[in-house]
Design a protein around this motif. Structure first.
Motif: not given
Length: 359
Positions: A272-296
């Motif tokens: 939902x946040x990524x959708x808001x970003x491309x739509x222009x209602x949310x400026x940014x988010x901090x992406x945390x690649x969960x697959x890397x966290x889960x794999x480690x």
């Protein structure tokens, strides 16, 4: 006389031969016994399937569902059996569920604490049973866990503040943090404070309100923002504890026709946040690649189960002990790089992110 001596010699030789044969047979039997014992031991080890318990404080936010699914898949790929429990933001339920997992004879407990302090009792129960404990993404304080694994949460706070300061170097800032029961909230605050404090002191930035949402409640973020706007307080930029809180904040801004005009920064890269970003209602988010966290985490859990060393160099102070800290790097994401990060990594499908954008 000579014949008697000969007989004695023959008897002595025969006895020595018999004794030698008995010694040989005994040694052979011992060696065979040890080989069989070692074989049985190795078979036992092969037959023993590592069992991992995963205790989640909540599944309310989208990201925790991703964590659960990806981590379960990674552990199963490595041959482990995984038992999952969700406490639904209830401290007592989490404690009961940890007891249940321990009764299932798990080898390692991976815990996402609902409460940073109260979960320490659950950790102590595991430690009494000789079960290794990984504190996953949220730190259980004063508990001396075997490993804390997370993204650099101080940097998460810095990334949000740095982004906003570049866009809005002067103005009124609203900050809606997550729950005070989550140690990540404190670390994120440390990060954005390091960026904002000098500007607050100079008067360039004014914090019109700094609040904490119990249990990361979206409704609380909406009400807190709406209350300010109802009073006519001008807001230029917002730091939200996570994307779910950002959703509540942006909903309030929308009702006052300010969505997209007030810059909102958050974390987790929820769909939902990524959708808001491309739509222009949310400026940014901090992406945390969960697959890397889960794999480690999966690899570390298997090492702990086998009694192997983790070789983690970093440590973090949990309020009483310095514990091993496996830290991963977060990534700032806005409209300019969302395709090259979140979408390229397969974290979200491009069609889903852009589905509300008219072609």
């Amino acid at each position: 006389m000579e014949s008697k001596n000969v007989i004695k010699v023959i008897v002595a030789i025969a006895l020595m031969i018999i004794l030698g044969v008995l010694v040989f047979l005994t040694v052979k039997h011992v060696v065979a016994y040890r080989e069989v014992k070692n074989l049985n031991s190795n078979l036992d080890k092969k037959e023993h399937k590592i069992k991992i318990g995963f205790s989640l404080g909540t599944l309310k936010e989208e990201r925790w569902i991703k964590d659960r699914d990806i981590l379960m898949a990674k552990l199963r790929e490595l041959g482990a059996e995984v038992l999952v429990q969700n406490a639904n933001n209830d401290d007592q339920d989490q404690l009961k569920q940890v007891r249940y997992l321990l009764d299932q004879k798990i080898d390692v407990l991976i815990i996402v604490p609902n409460d940073l302090e109260k979960a320490s009792y659950a950790v102590s129960l595991a430690q009494k049973e000789g079960v290794k404990v990984i504190s996953y993404d949220r730190l259980v304080t004063k508990s001396n866990v075997d490993l804390y694994i997370s993204f650099d949460n101080v940097k998460v706070g810095k990334l949000m503040a740095e982004y906003l300061v570049k866009k809005v170097p002067k103005g009124n800032y609203l900050i809606i943090n997550g729950a005070t029961t989550d140690n990540n909230t404190k670390m994120i605050k440390e990060g954005y404070d390091s960026v904002l404090n000098s500007r607050i002191e100079s008067g360039d930035i004014k914090i019109v309100k700094e609040d904490w949402a119990p249990n990361w409640m979206t409704e609380y973020a909406f009400n807190s923002t709406d209350e300010l706007l109802q009073k006519g307080v001008k807001i230029d930029a917002v730091i939200a504890g996570d994307d779910a809180l950002a959703g509540g904040i942006i909903e309030a801004l929308s009702e006052h026709r300010l969505a997209g005009k007030v810059l909102v920064a958050a974390q987790d890269a929820d769909l939902a946040a990524c959708q808001r970003i491309v739509e222009g209602t949310q400026a940014m988010t901090v992406y945390k690649p969960i697959d890397k966290l889960a794999e480690a985490t999966a690899k570390m859990a298997m090492k702990l189960a086998r009694g192997e060393k983790l070789n983690v160099k970093n440590t973090i102070y949990d309020g009483k002990y310095y514990v091993p800290y496996y830290v991963l790097e977060p990534i700032a994401v806005d409209k300019t790089n969302i395709d090259d990060t979140v979408i390229k990594d397969g974290f979200h499908n491009r069609d889903e992110v852009y589905r509300n954008i008219s072609k």
